[in-house]
Design a protein around this motif. Structure first.
Motif, PDB file in Angstrom:
ATOM      1  N   MET A 248       0.824  -1.201   0.000  1.00  0.00           N
ATOM      2  CA  MET A 248       0.000   0.000   0.000  1.00  0.00           C
ATOM      3  C   MET A 248       0.863   1.258   0.000  1.00  0.00           C
ATOM      4  N   CYS A 249       0.382   2.290  -0.679  1.00  0.00           N
ATOM      5  CA  CYS A 249       1.114   3.562  -0.679  1.00  0.00           C
ATOM      6  C   CYS A 249       0.762   4.319   0.601  1.00  0.00           C
ATOM      7  N   SER A 250       1.785   4.734   1.325  1.00  0.00           N
ATOM      8  CA  SER A 250       1.519   5.430   2.586  1.00  0.00           C
ATOM      9  C   SER A 250       1.088   6.875   2.341  1.00  0.00           C
ATOM     10  N   GLY A 251       1.216   7.321   1.083  1.00  0.00           N
ATOM     11  CA  GLY A 251       0.793   8.677   0.766  1.00  0.00           C
ATOM     12  C   GLY A 251      -0.687   8.753   0.435  1.00  0.00           C
ATOM     13  N   CYS A 252      -1.161   7.860  -0.466  1.00  0.00           N
ATOM     14  CA  CYS A 252      -2.538   7.981  -0.940  1.00  0.00           C
ATOM     15  C   CYS A 252      -3.388   6.743  -0.673  1.00  0.00           C
ATOM     16  N   GLY A 253      -2.787   5.659  -0.206  1.00  0.00           N
ATOM     17  CA  GLY A 253      -3.582   4.479   0.130  1.00  0.00           C
ATOM     18  C   GLY A 253      -3.810   3.528  -1.029  1.00  0.00           C
TER      19      GLY A 253
ATOM     20  N   GLN B 135       7.367   3.330  -5.483  1.00  0.00           N
ATOM     21  CA  GLN B 135       7.157   4.442  -6.425  1.00  0.00           C
ATOM     22  C   GLN B 135       5.675   4.436  -6.780  1.00  0.00           C
ATOM     23  N   CYS B 136       4.940   5.469  -6.308  1.00  0.00           N
ATOM     24  CA  CYS B 136       3.499   5.492  -6.532  1.00  0.00           C
ATOM     25  C   CYS B 136       3.155   6.351  -7.755  1.00  0.00           C
ATOM     26  N   ASP B 137       2.459   5.739  -8.731  1.00  0.00           N
ATOM     27  CA  ASP B 137       2.063   6.474  -9.937  1.00  0.00           C
ATOM     28  C   ASP B 137       0.857   7.372  -9.680  1.00  0.00           C
ATOM     29  N   HIS B 138       0.151   7.128  -8.577  1.00  0.00           N
ATOM     30  CA  HIS B 138      -1.070   7.885  -8.308  1.00  0.00           C
ATOM     31  C   HIS B 138      -0.766   9.223  -7.655  1.00  0.00           C
ATOM     32  N   CYS B 139       0.112   9.210  -6.647  1.00  0.00           N
ATOM     33  CA  CYS B 139       0.377  10.465  -5.948  1.00  0.00           C
ATOM     34  C   CYS B 139       1.833  10.916  -6.100  1.00  0.00           C
ATOM     35  N   GLY B 140       2.652  10.084  -6.738  1.00  0.00           N
ATOM     36  CA  GLY B 140       4.031  10.491  -6.987  1.00  0.00           C
ATOM     37  C   GLY B 140       4.996  10.227  -5.834  1.00  0.00           C
TER      38      GLY B 140
HETATM   39 ZN   LIG Z   1       0.423   7.074  -3.567  1.00  0.00          ZN
END
Ligand SMILES: [Zn+2]
Length: 383
Positions: free
Chosen positions: A321-326, A339-344
């Motif tokens: 899971m991305c800790s920035g956007c979930g 590396q999250c493509d959704h929130c960067g």
């Molecule tokens: Zn994210």
């Protein structure tokens, strides 16, 4: 508010040659008693399907010890110390009956390495030495002060070295609440620990060196001739190296947990099922190597002592899971960067996991800046 806690204080013993032999005889007697009592339990179960209570066995022990007083080798073992052996067997049986453990097995004499005394009953501190019944006054290296009230005296002999462990009851003063921030901690293979604030704790390099030396010694043992003198020597060296590594690992976890408990008020970790992991091939090795169980135990008591606490949360998807956007960002174990493509968001995969772990403690909204956050509500329910 005060209550008492039990702590262990371990000291090196320096028995002379005669005393070493006498201590060895005591361990032998304790092991023999254990096996004899176990054999009786097994026999009785086979014959009549009836269990044996601790009290029955204690009565048996009294009888075994008192028969043929002249040349009975069991007599070197103190009566109460023998009862402790039987209690050990009894609790092994209880765990077995509850399905928590396998059936108790006969112990090998060279693996049976401790005896427990009640202070003043077969063992006591006298004139700065340790008195042991049938052994005499043994020299102790008091490398630190022994506080509190001694409840048990455990004597251990391992690889030709002797120690005494005093189990001591001390008054614990409930400490003031820890003022520090909260942290999520991911226990991993790449780094021993990754923290939600971006820090890492790595196991020391000398541990890896010690393990390399262990492999050399293992090969040496394999090459030596069975039953030969050189092989015995190599086996002993190997056992020492195992012990050395165990000590180094314990030191490392003591240091690491002391640092965490000193710095953070709430330490959030994954609630991993150790039994499951230990049965599970590859994970088992990793969990074993990182000493996860030891980490949790040490952390819990150090945190409480420092006025903080340890919180365990569900381990599900903490690494994906991305800790920035979930969002879920699937990645193989070999991928070190999240590396999250959704929130960067881009950061170390273990730090990302540690942030998710911290969030899961339930006090932070998704996407909040977790660094330096103080999770006070976690501590409101005393346990
Ligand atoms: Zn994210």
């Amino acid at each position: 508010m005060t209550n008492t806690v039990t702590r262990s204080y371990k000291y090196r013993l320096y028995p002379n040659q005669t005393q070493q032999k006498a201590l060895g005889d005591i361990l032998w007697a304790a092991c023999t008693l254990y096996n004899q009592a176990l054999a009786y339990r097994k026999k009785r179960w086979q014959e009549s399907r009836r269990g044996v209570t601790y009290y029955e066995q204690a009565a048996m022990w009294r009888q075994w010890r008192n028969e043929e007083p002249e040349e009975n080798p069991l007599r070197v073992l103190n009566m109460t110390a023998g009862q402790q052996v039987l209690r050990r067997l009894d609790s092994a049986y209880r765990a077995f009956v509850k399905g928590q453990r396998g059936a108790p097995r006969f112990k090998r004499v060279d693996r049976f390495n401790s005896v427990t005394y009640k202070p003043g009953d077969g063992a006591a501190i006298q004139n700065g030495r340790l008195y042991v019944q049938n052994v005499g006054l043994v020299k102790v290296r008091w490398h630190r002060q022994l506080p509190g009230v001694v409840k048990n005296i455990v004597i251990t002999g391992l690889n030709g070295r002797w120690h005494v462990c005093f189990q001591v009851e001390i008054e614990a003063v409930r400490p003031a609440l820890h003022p520090g921030p909260a942290a999520g901690v991911d226990v991993g293979i790449h780094h021993a620990l990754a923290l939600s604030n971006g820090e890492f704790v790595d196991s020391p390099r000398h541990l890896a060196k010690a393990q390399a030396r262990l492999r050399v010694l293992q090969r040496t043992v394999a090459r030596r001739k069975q039953g030969g003198r050189n092989r015995r020597k190599a086996v002993r060296q190997l056992a020492r190296q195992h012990e050395r590594i165990a000590n180094q690992r314990r030191d490392f976890w003591h240091k690491a947990t002391r640092k965490l408990a000193g710095e953070f008020s709430a330490i959030v970790i994954e609630d991993l099922d150790l039994n499951f992991m230990l049965q599970n091939g590859n994970l088992a090795r990793a969990a074993h190597d990182t000493g996860l169980g030891m980490f949790r135990d040490l952390l819990a008591y150090k945190a409480i002592e420092a006025g903080g606490e340890v919180v365990a949360v569900s381990p599900q998807n903490t690494s994906q899971m991305c800790s920035g956007c979930g969002c879920l960002v699937p990645k193989a174990l070999s991928v070190r960067i999240h590396q999250c493509d959704h929130c960067g968001l881009r950061l170390d995969r273990d730090v990302n996991a540690a942030r998710n772990i911290l969030k899961r403690a339930g006090t932070l909204p998704l996407g909040a800046n977790v660094d330096g956050y103080i999770v006070r509500s976690l501590r409101s329910s005393p346990s």
